[in-house]
Design a protein around this motif. Structure first.
Motif, short mmCIF file in Angstrom:
data_model
loop_
_atom_site.label_atom_id
_atom_site.label_comp_id
_atom_site.label_asym_id
_atom_site.label_seq_id
_atom_site.Cartn_x
_atom_site.Cartn_y
_atom_site.Cartn_z
N LYS A 142 0.84 -1.19 0.00
CA LYS A 142 0.00 0.00 0.00
C LYS A 142 0.88 1.25 0.00
O LYS A 142 1.90 1.29 0.67
CB LYS A 142 -0.91 -0.01 1.23
CG LYS A 142 -1.96 1.05 1.20
CD LYS A 142 -2.94 0.92 2.35
CE LYS A 142 -3.97 2.03 2.29
NZ LYS A 142 -4.94 1.95 3.35
N THR A 143 0.45 2.25 -0.76
CA THR A 143 1.16 3.53 -0.74
C THR A 143 0.77 4.30 0.52
O THR A 143 -0.31 4.11 1.08
CB THR A 143 0.83 4.39 -1.97
OG1 THR A 143 -0.58 4.63 -2.01
CG2 THR A 143 1.27 3.71 -3.26
N ALA A 144 1.67 5.15 0.95
CA ALA A 144 1.39 6.01 2.10
C ALA A 144 0.46 7.13 1.67
O ALA A 144 0.38 7.48 0.49
CB ALA A 144 2.70 6.59 2.65
N SER A 145 -0.23 7.71 2.61
CA SER A 145 -1.05 8.89 2.32
C SER A 145 -0.13 10.02 1.86
O SER A 145 1.03 10.10 2.27
CB SER A 145 -1.83 9.32 3.55
OG SER A 145 -2.81 8.37 3.87
N GLU B 173 4.33 20.03 -0.06
CA GLU B 173 4.14 18.63 0.33
C GLU B 173 4.48 18.45 1.81
O GLU B 173 5.51 18.93 2.28
CB GLU B 173 5.01 17.71 -0.52
CG GLU B 173 4.63 17.67 -1.96
CD GLU B 173 5.52 16.77 -2.79
OE1 GLU B 173 5.06 16.35 -3.87
OE2 GLU B 173 6.66 16.48 -2.39
N THR B 174 3.62 17.75 2.52
CA THR B 174 3.90 17.40 3.92
C THR B 174 4.27 15.93 4.05
O THR B 174 4.80 15.52 5.08
CB THR B 174 2.68 17.69 4.83
OG1 THR B 174 1.59 16.87 4.39
CG2 THR B 174 2.31 19.15 4.77
N LYS B 175 3.97 15.16 3.01
CA LYS B 175 4.33 13.75 2.95
C LYS B 175 4.91 13.49 1.56
O LYS B 175 4.48 14.10 0.59
CB LYS B 175 3.11 12.87 3.20
CG LYS B 175 2.50 13.09 4.58
CD LYS B 175 1.25 12.26 4.75
CE LYS B 175 0.59 12.55 6.09
NZ LYS B 175 -0.70 11.89 6.22
N THR B 176 5.87 12.62 1.46
CA THR B 176 6.56 12.36 0.21
C THR B 176 5.65 11.68 -0.81
O THR B 176 4.99 10.69 -0.49
CB THR B 176 7.81 11.48 0.47
OG1 THR B 176 8.62 12.14 1.44
CG2 THR B 176 8.61 11.28 -0.79
N PHE B 177 5.64 12.22 -2.03
CA PHE B 177 4.82 11.68 -3.11
C PHE B 177 5.32 10.28 -3.49
O PHE B 177 6.49 10.09 -3.75
CB PHE B 177 4.86 12.60 -4.33
CG PHE B 177 4.03 12.10 -5.48
CD1 PHE B 177 2.66 12.24 -5.48
CD2 PHE B 177 4.62 11.44 -6.55
CE1 PHE B 177 1.89 11.77 -6.52
CE2 PHE B 177 3.86 10.97 -7.60
CZ PHE B 177 2.49 11.13 -7.57
N GLY B 178 4.40 9.30 -3.51
CA GLY B 178 4.71 7.97 -3.98
C GLY B 178 5.40 7.06 -2.98
O GLY B 178 5.78 5.94 -3.33
N ALA B 179 5.57 7.51 -1.74
CA ALA B 179 6.19 6.64 -0.72
C ALA B 179 5.27 5.48 -0.40
O ALA B 179 4.05 5.58 -0.53
CB ALA B 179 6.49 7.45 0.54
N LEU B 180 5.87 4.39 0.04
CA LEU B 180 5.08 3.23 0.44
C LEU B 180 4.75 3.32 1.92
O LEU B 180 5.49 3.93 2.71
CB LEU B 180 5.84 1.93 0.15
CG LEU B 180 6.21 1.70 -1.31
CD1 LEU B 180 7.02 0.44 -1.46
CD2 LEU B 180 4.97 1.66 -2.19
N LYS B 181 3.64 2.70 2.30
CA LYS B 181 3.24 2.69 3.71
C LYS B 181 4.33 1.99 4.52
O LYS B 181 4.89 0.99 4.09
CB LYS B 181 1.90 1.98 3.87
CG LYS B 181 1.32 2.12 5.24
CD LYS B 181 -0.09 1.58 5.30
CE LYS B 181 -0.66 1.85 6.68
NZ LYS B 181 -2.04 1.48 6.76
N GLN C 110 7.28 2.93 4.93
CA GLN C 110 8.61 3.17 4.37
C GLN C 110 9.26 4.32 5.14
O GLN C 110 8.60 5.31 5.47
CB GLN C 110 8.51 3.55 2.89
CG GLN C 110 9.82 3.89 2.23
CD GLN C 110 9.64 4.32 0.77
OE1 GLN C 110 8.52 4.44 0.27
NE2 GLN C 110 10.74 4.56 0.09
N ASP C 111 10.54 4.20 5.42
CA ASP C 111 11.27 5.29 6.07
C ASP C 111 11.49 6.38 5.03
O ASP C 111 12.18 6.19 4.03
CB ASP C 111 12.62 4.78 6.59
CG ASP C 111 13.44 5.87 7.27
OD1 ASP C 111 12.86 6.93 7.59
OD2 ASP C 111 14.64 5.63 7.49
#
Length: 187
Positions: A92-95, A124-132, A134-135
């Motif tokens: 799953k991708t992260a929000s 951006e407050t969260k990295t685009f395309g990061a996985l749930k 994921q560091d």
């Protein structure tokens, strides 16, 4: 793309049905200041749809009347796009999160109906395309250019608008179709 085209066609058809033969200047009295607090439903488009199916947001919009039918706007808030599963992989991708800051105009073409246009930046407050899970400490958070045309209905207390919002930068070009429902009051 077909879904976005249908939404835009429906919005313009609805506007055409509401337009009468007499154009009446609206409700943004010259030099008046208003604040609107809104909730937003967001449908991702482009490669944002690859990582999210839906987003929600909360925004505040400050509006200053330049003329009885023209207002200057400043909008900011927070958007959250919920992550989704990539295919049937159980991954799953992260929000994805963004803080928009936009300047714009609202031009009333008949009583209560307006065209809007905004431009600004999305932080951006969260990295685009990061996985749930994921560091993301070493991954960068970027700023996107926002351009947003829209159409809406505004009364003395309520503002309901539909818009397309494009985000571009860092080799990404994606957007959302958004519905904003806001309660407004004079300051």
């Amino acid at each position: 793309m077909k879904k976005m085209t249908k939404i835009i066609a429906v919005a313009f058809t609805a506007a055409a049905l509401f337009i009468g033969t007499n154009v009446i200047a609206q409700s943004t009295p010259k030099s008046a200041l208003r604040l609107g607090l809104g909730v937003e439903g967001l449908l991702p488009t482009g490669n944002l749809h690859d990582i999210s199916n839906v987003g929600i947001g909360g925004t505040a919009r400050l509006q200053y009347g330049l003329a009885d039918n023209l207002a200057l706007t400043l909008t900011s808030g927070y958007y959250n796009f919920f992550g989704k599963e990539l295919g049937n992989t159980n991954i799953k991708t992260a929000s994805y999160g963004m803080i928009p800051v936009k300047l714009g105009v609202k031009a009333f073409f008949t009583q209560n109906l307006y065209f809007g246009a905004e431009v600004g930046a999305g932080f951006e407050t969260k990295t685009f395309g990061a996985l749930k899970n994921q560091d993301t400490e070493g991954l960068s958070k970027n700023t996107k250019l926002i351009a947003s045309p829209g159409i809406g209905y505004a009364s003395q207390k309520w503002d309901v608008g539909v818009r397309y919002e494009n985000y571009s930068g860092q080799s990404n070009n994606f957007g959302t179709v958004g519905l904003r429902i806001a309660y407004g009051f004079g300051l």
